[in-house]
Design a protein around this motif. Structure first.
Motif, short mmCIF file in Angstrom:
data_model
loop_
_atom_site.label_atom_id
_atom_site.label_comp_id
_atom_site.label_asym_id
_atom_site.label_seq_id
_atom_site.Cartn_x
_atom_site.Cartn_y
_atom_site.Cartn_z
N VAL A 457 4.50 -3.66 -16.24
CA VAL A 457 4.95 -4.84 -15.48
C VAL A 457 3.91 -5.16 -14.41
CG1 VAL A 457 7.42 -4.43 -15.84
CG2 VAL A 457 6.27 -3.39 -13.88
N GLN A 458 3.92 -6.41 -13.97
CA GLN A 458 3.05 -6.80 -12.87
C GLN A 458 3.80 -6.56 -11.57
OE1 GLN A 458 -0.14 -7.99 -13.08
NE2 GLN A 458 -0.06 -7.63 -15.30
N VAL A 459 3.18 -5.83 -10.67
CA VAL A 459 3.86 -5.48 -9.41
C VAL A 459 3.00 -5.91 -8.23
CG1 VAL A 459 4.84 -3.60 -8.02
CG2 VAL A 459 4.92 -3.47 -10.50
N SER A 460 3.64 -6.51 -7.24
CA SER A 460 2.94 -6.84 -6.01
C SER A 460 2.99 -5.62 -5.09
CB SER A 460 3.62 -8.04 -5.34
OG SER A 460 3.15 -8.16 -4.02
N LEU A 461 1.84 -5.18 -4.64
CA LEU A 461 1.76 -3.99 -3.79
C LEU A 461 1.96 -4.42 -2.34
CD1 LEU A 461 -1.40 -2.36 -5.45
CD2 LEU A 461 1.00 -2.12 -6.12
N ASP A 462 3.22 -4.61 -1.96
CA ASP A 462 3.51 -5.24 -0.66
C ASP A 462 3.09 -4.39 0.53
OD1 ASP A 462 4.58 -7.32 -2.08
OD2 ASP A 462 6.59 -6.44 -2.13
N THR A 463 3.45 -3.11 0.50
CA THR A 463 3.14 -2.26 1.65
C THR A 463 2.49 -0.96 1.20
OG1 THR A 463 5.20 -3.10 2.58
CG2 THR A 463 4.13 -1.31 3.78
N CYS A 464 1.40 -0.63 1.85
CA CYS A 464 0.74 0.63 1.55
C CYS A 464 1.27 1.70 2.52
CB CYS A 464 -0.77 0.48 1.72
SG CYS A 464 -1.64 2.03 1.51
N HIS A 465 1.71 2.81 1.99
CA HIS A 465 2.23 3.92 2.82
C HIS A 465 1.27 5.10 2.78
CE1 HIS A 465 6.23 1.98 3.12
NE2 HIS A 465 5.91 1.53 1.92
N GLY A 466 0.01 4.85 2.77
CA GLY A 466 -0.96 5.95 2.73
C GLY A 466 -1.32 6.33 1.31
N PHE A 467 -0.42 7.06 0.66
CA PHE A 467 -0.76 7.53 -0.69
C PHE A 467 0.06 6.86 -1.79
CE2 PHE A 467 -1.71 10.94 2.31
CZ PHE A 467 -3.08 10.96 2.15
N TYR A 468 0.91 5.92 -1.41
CA TYR A 468 1.67 5.17 -2.42
C TYR A 468 2.01 3.80 -1.84
CZ TYR A 468 5.73 6.40 0.41
OH TYR A 468 6.60 6.54 1.45
N TYR A 469 2.57 2.95 -2.69
CA TYR A 469 2.94 1.62 -2.23
C TYR A 469 4.42 1.38 -2.48
CZ TYR A 469 -2.07 0.97 -2.99
OH TYR A 469 -3.42 1.13 -3.00
#
Ligand code: 5AD
Ligand code: SF4
Length: 475
Positions: A457-469
């Motif tokens: 699926v296409q996902v928007s990476l809204d927030t980066c939490h360091g090692f994941y989104y």
């Protein structure tokens, strides 16, 4: 021993299938005795190769009638698939064996088996024979394909069964496999390692390098795809030297080209690459590919030329950095990860600074950092200047901080972007979220339905939490 076999040993396969039939009757007897289906628990230590081997163990156990459980305390058969790359893995096995012994006292019919890399060491076998006499079955890395036969022997005998081979030229695939994930799978393309990095025990416990026949690899992947797999991970200790010893030698890059052609397969990963063997052809194939993930695990181990030489890595810092440059120029969006060892004999704080310099220059997306572990029998174990623990700790902590900072910086660069993710599983903490994996191997959590598992699926990476989104599905 002559030429190494690369083809599947059909005769051995047939023999093991016979043993499986025999084992079925023993498990059926046990079922009657217990008044319920017997359960097995397969516990894996170590790398992806071991994870794949465990799928084979579980495949046979379920085929002969066991149910699967993750709870050792409710299992009737427990097997530890061990790792011996670093000593802490060994210590964990001994610790947990003590616990198993206490379970066995209240469940005398519990059978306990040990296999994997740790069992290839004589000192380990001696220790288990002496201090862990309640173990029922021990075998190693070279004869895992005999598991069905060994189980039958175990059922027919009361004493501890120990079967360890020093080497093998047999390849026996196509036994049952119980995959952990329906949509992705590891595939062994080669076994063993010929590199003899001076700290590493793998060549001693996994034996010499043997490549599987490319046709058999492709057929296995085709079967997996027909069974719903969309992502494969080609596994070997040093995939870049794949195919060199085959009767009709082919390169790893050529194999990848063929794998790419398999219809229905969406993603290709591989592990592990040795920098000294990474070819321009491979970079080119990766660059052209629509399926090979934008991720390369390229263990550097150390940054100081003196230490690299003592490690027998056969590249210099400069050569490594030049390779990274070439890869990044060809594929600017590639994610690079690495393995690093701190505390190799003779390593000084100035040497660690060289390693830190590599991390700063390469900007790894992730790095696995290890404290050097002295492995009996390796050349490094006999070296003078073993580094005191406090010095190692200091260097390690300093390195780790730089690794984490650069990884976070790299991750932040993708915030706000829309990327393709393979939906893998329900989020462990929050069941309303699904966890997906990006081509670059990072994870993203987003609200979605469980029915999407195994889909891209296409996902928007809204927030980066360091090692994941965290993000949301677009479309
Ligand atoms: N001590 C610490 N780390 C080790 N590795 C291999 N052998 C050792 C050892 N003796 C690390 C290397 C390798 C990874 C799988 O484990 O970094 O790439
Ligand atoms: Fe060990 Fe080196 Fe072989 Fe990797 S390449 S398995 S580190 S000897």
């Amino acid at each position: 021993m002559g030429r190494y076999a690369s083809r599947n040993d059909e005769q051995e396969l047939a023999l093991q299938q016979e043993y499986m039939k025999k084992a079925v009757s023993y498990v059926a007897d046990l079922k009657q005795q217990l008044g319920r289906q017997p359960l097995c628990c397969v516990t894996t230590f170590g790398c992806q190769m071991n994870a794949r081997d465990s799928e084979k163990l579980l495949g046979i156990l379920t085929q002969i009638g066991y149910g699967a459980t993750d709870e050792e305390s409710e299992a009737d058969f427990v097997i530890y698939n061990t790792c011996t790359v670093r000593d802490n893995a060994n210590q964990r096995v001994y610790g947990r064996l003590g616990f198993l012994n206490s379970i066995k006292r209240s469940r005398p019919h519990l059978k306990i088996a040990l296999c994997g890399c740790m069992m290839q060491e004589q000192t380990v076998i001696d220790k288990i024979r002496k201090s862990y006499r309640f173990v029922d079955l021990i075998f190693g890395t070279h004869n895992l394909f005999k598991f069905a036969q060994l189980l039958v022997t175990m059922f027919e005998n009361q004493e501890m069964i120990v079967d360890i081979w020093q080497e093998t030229d047999q390849i026996v695939e196509e036994l049952p496999v119980s995959r952990k994930y329906s949509y992705k799978s590891g595939i062994n393309i080669m076994f063993g390692c010929n590199n003899f990095c001076s700290y590493c025990i793998v060549p001693y416990v996994r034996g010499r390098e043997r490549s599987r026949d490319p046709k058999e690899i492709l057929q296995e992947i085709e079967r997996l795809v027909a069974d719903g797999v969309v992502e494969v991970m080609l596994l070997g200790q040093n995939v870049n030297s794949y195919g060199k010893n085959l009767d009709n030698p082919i390169t790893f890059a050529q194999l990848l080209r063929e794998v790419e052609q398999i219809e229905g397969l969406k993603r290709i990963r591989f592990m592990t690459s040795h920098p000294k063997d990474l070819s321009d052809e491979l970079i080119d194939v990766m660059k052209q590919s629509k399926k090979i993930c934008r991720h390369l695990h390229l263990p550097v181990q150390a940054g100081s030329d003196r230490i690299l030489q003592a490690m027998n890595r056969r590249y210099t810092k400069e050569q490594y950095l030049a390779l990274v440059d070439k890869i990044k120029t060809a594929m600017p969006d590639i994610a690079l990860t690495t393995d690093i060892i701190v505390g190799f004999p003779g390593e000084t704080p100035a040497d660690v600074e060289e390693t830190i310099d590599v991390v700063r220059k390469v900007q790894y997306d992730n790095a696995f950092t290890f404290i050097y572990s002295r492995r009996t029998g390796t050349p490094a174990a006999a070296m003078e200047d073993q580094v005191p623990e406090t010095v190692v700790r200091e260097g390690f902590d300093k390195l780790l901080k730089v690794v984490q900072d650069t990884a976070k910086e790299r991750a932040a660069l993708l915030q706000g972007k829309v990327m393709e993710a393979l939906v893998e599983e329900v989020n462990e903490q929050d069941a309303s979220l699904m966890t997906g994996r990006l081509s670059n191997n990072m994870l993203v959590h987003f609200p979605a339905s469980e029915s999407l598992i195994g889909r891209l699926v296409q996902v928007s990476l809204d927030t980066c939490h360091g090692f994941y989104y965290t993000g949301h599905v677009v479309e």
